[in-house]
Write a protein that holds these residues in place. Structure first.
Motif, PDB file in Angstrom:
ATOM      1  N   ALA A  15      37.951 -25.305  44.209  1.00 20.44           N
ATOM      2  CA  ALA A  15      37.648 -23.947  44.670  1.00 20.44           C
ATOM      3  C   ALA A  15      37.126 -23.970  46.098  1.00 20.44           C
ATOM      4  O   ALA A  15      37.493 -23.138  46.935  1.00 20.44           O
ATOM      5  CB  ALA A  15      36.629 -23.286  43.741  1.00 20.44           C
ATOM      6  N   GLY A  18      39.885 -24.499  48.582  1.00 15.89           N
ATOM      7  CA  GLY A  18      40.694 -23.308  48.833  1.00 15.89           C
ATOM      8  C   GLY A  18      40.002 -22.358  49.781  1.00 15.89           C
ATOM      9  O   GLY A  18      40.592 -21.876  50.747  1.00 15.89           O
ATOM     10  N   THR A  19      38.720 -22.085  49.526  1.00 15.21           N
ATOM     11  CA  THR A  19      38.020 -21.106  50.361  1.00 15.21           C
ATOM     12  C   THR A  19      37.678 -21.677  51.729  1.00 15.21           C
ATOM     13  O   THR A  19      37.489 -20.937  52.682  1.00 15.21           O
ATOM     14  CB  THR A  19      36.737 -20.631  49.660  1.00 15.21           C
ATOM     15  N   THR A  51      43.656 -10.174  41.433  1.00 17.03           N
ATOM     16  CA  THR A  51      42.907 -11.442  41.375  1.00 17.03           C
ATOM     17  C   THR A  51      43.833 -12.618  41.687  1.00 17.03           C
ATOM     18  O   THR A  51      43.426 -13.563  42.367  1.00 17.03           O
ATOM     19  CB  THR A  51      42.244 -11.635  40.004  1.00 17.03           C
ATOM     20  N   MET A  52      45.078 -12.546  41.225  1.00 16.41           N
ATOM     21  CA  MET A  52      46.053 -13.603  41.519  1.00 16.41           C
ATOM     22  C   MET A  52      46.337 -13.666  43.017  1.00 16.41           C
ATOM     23  O   MET A  52      46.371 -14.761  43.616  1.00 16.41           O
ATOM     24  CB  MET A  52      47.343 -13.326  40.742  1.00 16.41           C
ATOM     25  N   GLU A  54      44.409 -12.504  45.502  1.00 16.37           N
ATOM     26  CA  GLU A  54      43.194 -12.931  46.209  1.00 16.37           C
ATOM     27  C   GLU A  54      43.111 -14.458  46.250  1.00 16.37           C
ATOM     28  O   GLU A  54      42.870 -15.057  47.307  1.00 16.37           O
ATOM     29  CB  GLU A  54      41.962 -12.361  45.506  1.00 16.37           C
ATOM     30  N   GLU A  55      43.354 -15.070  45.106  1.00  9.58           N
ATOM     31  CA  GLU A  55      43.304 -16.534  45.033  1.00  9.58           C
ATOM     32  C   GLU A  55      44.397 -17.161  45.892  1.00  9.58           C
ATOM     33  O   GLU A  55      44.155 -18.121  46.648  1.00  9.58           O
ATOM     34  CB  GLU A  55      43.473 -16.969  43.575  1.00  9.58           C
ATOM     35  N   LYS A  56      45.597 -16.595  45.818  1.00  7.98           N
ATOM     36  CA  LYS A  56      46.734 -17.139  46.565  1.00  7.98           C
ATOM     37  C   LYS A  56      46.512 -17.048  48.078  1.00  7.98           C
ATOM     38  O   LYS A  56      46.734 -18.023  48.812  1.00  7.98           O
ATOM     39  CB  LYS A  56      48.007 -16.386  46.170  1.00  7.98           C
ATOM     40  N   ASN A  58      43.655 -16.635  49.760  1.00  7.63           N
ATOM     41  CA  ASN A  58      42.526 -17.452  50.215  1.00  7.63           C
ATOM     42  C   ASN A  58      42.882 -18.935  50.252  1.00  7.63           C
ATOM     43  O   ASN A  58      42.455 -19.667  51.148  1.00  7.63           O
ATOM     44  CB  ASN A  58      41.300 -17.207  49.344  1.00  7.63           C
ATOM     45  N   ALA A  59      43.685 -19.374  49.281  1.00 13.48           N
ATOM     46  CA  ALA A  59      44.112 -20.777  49.279  1.00 13.48           C
ATOM     47  C   ALA A  59      44.999 -21.092  50.488  1.00 13.48           C
ATOM     48  O   ALA A  59      45.057 -22.233  50.946  1.00 13.48           O
ATOM     49  CB  ALA A  59      44.862 -21.093  47.989  1.00 13.48           C
ATOM     50  N   PRO A  67      38.338 -15.153  54.662  1.00  9.71           N
ATOM     51  CA  PRO A  67      38.599 -15.022  53.228  1.00  9.71           C
ATOM     52  C   PRO A  67      38.623 -13.555  52.803  1.00  9.71           C
ATOM     53  O   PRO A  67      37.967 -12.708  53.404  1.00  9.71           O
ATOM     54  CB  PRO A  67      37.421 -15.746  52.576  1.00  9.71           C
ATOM     55  N   GLU A  69      37.658 -10.877  49.963  1.00 13.31           N
ATOM     56  CA  GLU A  69      36.762 -10.670  48.821  1.00 13.31           C
ATOM     57  C   GLU A  69      37.171  -9.373  48.129  1.00 13.31           C
ATOM     58  O   GLU A  69      36.915  -8.280  48.622  1.00 13.31           O
ATOM     59  CB  GLU A  69      35.305 -10.588  49.273  1.00 13.31           C
TER      60      GLU A  69
END
Length: 380
Positions: A15, A18-19, A51-52, A54-56, A58-59, A67, A69
């Motif tokens: 994690a 990624g961030t 949410t998917m 956001e993760e993609k 940020n990674a 980033p 949020e």
């Protein structure tokens, strides 16, 4: 025990990695969604999608190296909770943009707060009233009722239908759809022979359908979101009615087929292309985007992709493109650059915003589909 600790440490490091790709102050984007309550079948895929993404993002380094949020609030399909959620995002969280709400009634209830706050709202709801007349700070990603009705009427005209009956839900989505139906049906040379309304919590519409049947329409148009339309489909079968039944794009998800069961067979509706992505010609610019989204979503959540999640996808990426176009996460800059977006290939269609059009889609965003053997099929 040691192996569990190592696993937890590995996840934390992943994690952080990624961030770490995105630095600086986070870009706060709010969302008001109906994750629970009667419209949860719409809002849950929207939340999952955001949410998917956001993760993609940020990674991959975030947006402008910062980033993202996502602050996602559940309005529980309750208009008062939607209002409270919007106020929190605008006054406490100081977000750069807000996505949602999921349903039209909740969008209409909160949208007037955004011009004063000078924060753009990109709704995931369908009612034409959201963007007509144009409010400089309000946009939407769901295809408009008008284009859905026109698609239905084009099909009805080809079938030689003249007399149409309508049955609409009494919530914001249904009321907006009813207005457009009552405008466009006579304008298209058809006659409305019956006009019935049902409540969003009603569990039996046999009485309304019996009245529609007595008017002897050539076809019936139902306007609503689940569970009501599924109840209507089942009641129609129970009453032995064979009058053709059109549904709105508000039921364009596998959840409707699941709820209606065998009563869904043969029903017709305008739907976004996601429902039939694999059947589209390879030349369609949306096809690779649709297939990639479906693959990612189904892998992440182990459930079928939904057009409603696609509204969230489009809202997120439109805001992302506006931020990148202006090289700024300032709310005013996002608003200004949203209005300039042209040729954005999304899940709901190809968007072309202008100062006079804050939906940016046309009738080509829809395909007419029918339900065959418990699945979607393009109407030839």
């Amino acid at each position: 025990m040691k192996s569990k600790m190592l696993a937890v440490l590995a996840m934390a490091l992943f994690a952080m990695a990624g961030t770490a790709l995105a630095g600086g102050e986070p870009i706060k984007i709010g969302a008001v969604l109906s994750v629970t309550g009667p419209a949860s079948f719409l809002g849950e895929p929207e939340k999952n999608t955001l949410t998917m993404l956001e993760e993609k993002i940020n990674a991959a380094g975030g947006i402008l190296g910062r980033p993202v949020e996502m602050i996602i609030l559940d309005d529980e399909t309750d208009v008062n909770k939607a209002v409270l959620a919007a106020q929190r995002l605008l006054k406490k969280d100081n977000v750069a943009a807000v996505l949602g709400p999921t349903v039209s009634g909740n969008t209409l209830a909160i949208m007037n707060s955004f011009p004063a706050a000078k924060v753009p709202l990109v709704s995931c709801a369908a009612a034409e009233k959201i963007v007509s007349p144009v409010n400089p700070w309000i946009f939407k990603t769901a295809q408009s009722d008008r284009h859905a009705v026109l698609s239905i009427l084009e099909h009805a005209k080809k079938q030689g239908y003249k007399k149409l009956a309508i049955i609409t839900v009494s919530d914001g989505y249904g009321q907006a759809g009813r207005e457009v139906l009552k405008e466009l049906i006579p304008a298209g040379g058809f006659e409305i022979v019956a006009d019935e309304v049902y409540g969003p919590k009603d569990t039996d519409m046999s009485a309304q359908l019996t009245k529609l049947k007595s008017a002897a329409p050539d076809a019936i148009i139902c306007w609503g979101t689940n569970p009501g339309p599924a109840v209507i489909a089942r009641n129609r079968m129970q009453l032995g009615m064979d009058t053709p039944l059109y549904m709105s794009h508000g039921v364009a998800s596998k959840k409707f087929i699941e709820l209606a069961g065998e009563a869904a067979e043969g029903l017709l509706l305008p739907a976004g292309k996601l429902t039939v992505a694999a059947m589209l010609p390879d030349a369609d610019p949306q096809k690779p985007v649709l297939l990639a989204y479906a693959k990612d979503y189904e892998a992440a959540f182990k459930q079928p992709v939904s057009s409603f999640g696609g509204y969230g996808y489009d809202a997120f990426y439109l805001v992302k493109q506006a931020i990148e176009a202006g090289n700024s996460a300032d709310a005013q800059a996002i608003r200004d650059n949203l209005e300039k977006i042209k040729g954005f290939v999304g899940i709901s269609g190809v968007f072309n915003f202008t100062p006079e059009d804050h939906n940016g889609l046309d009738q080509s965003a829809f395909v007419m589909v029918t339900i065959k053997n418990g699945d979607w099929s393009i109407v030839p």
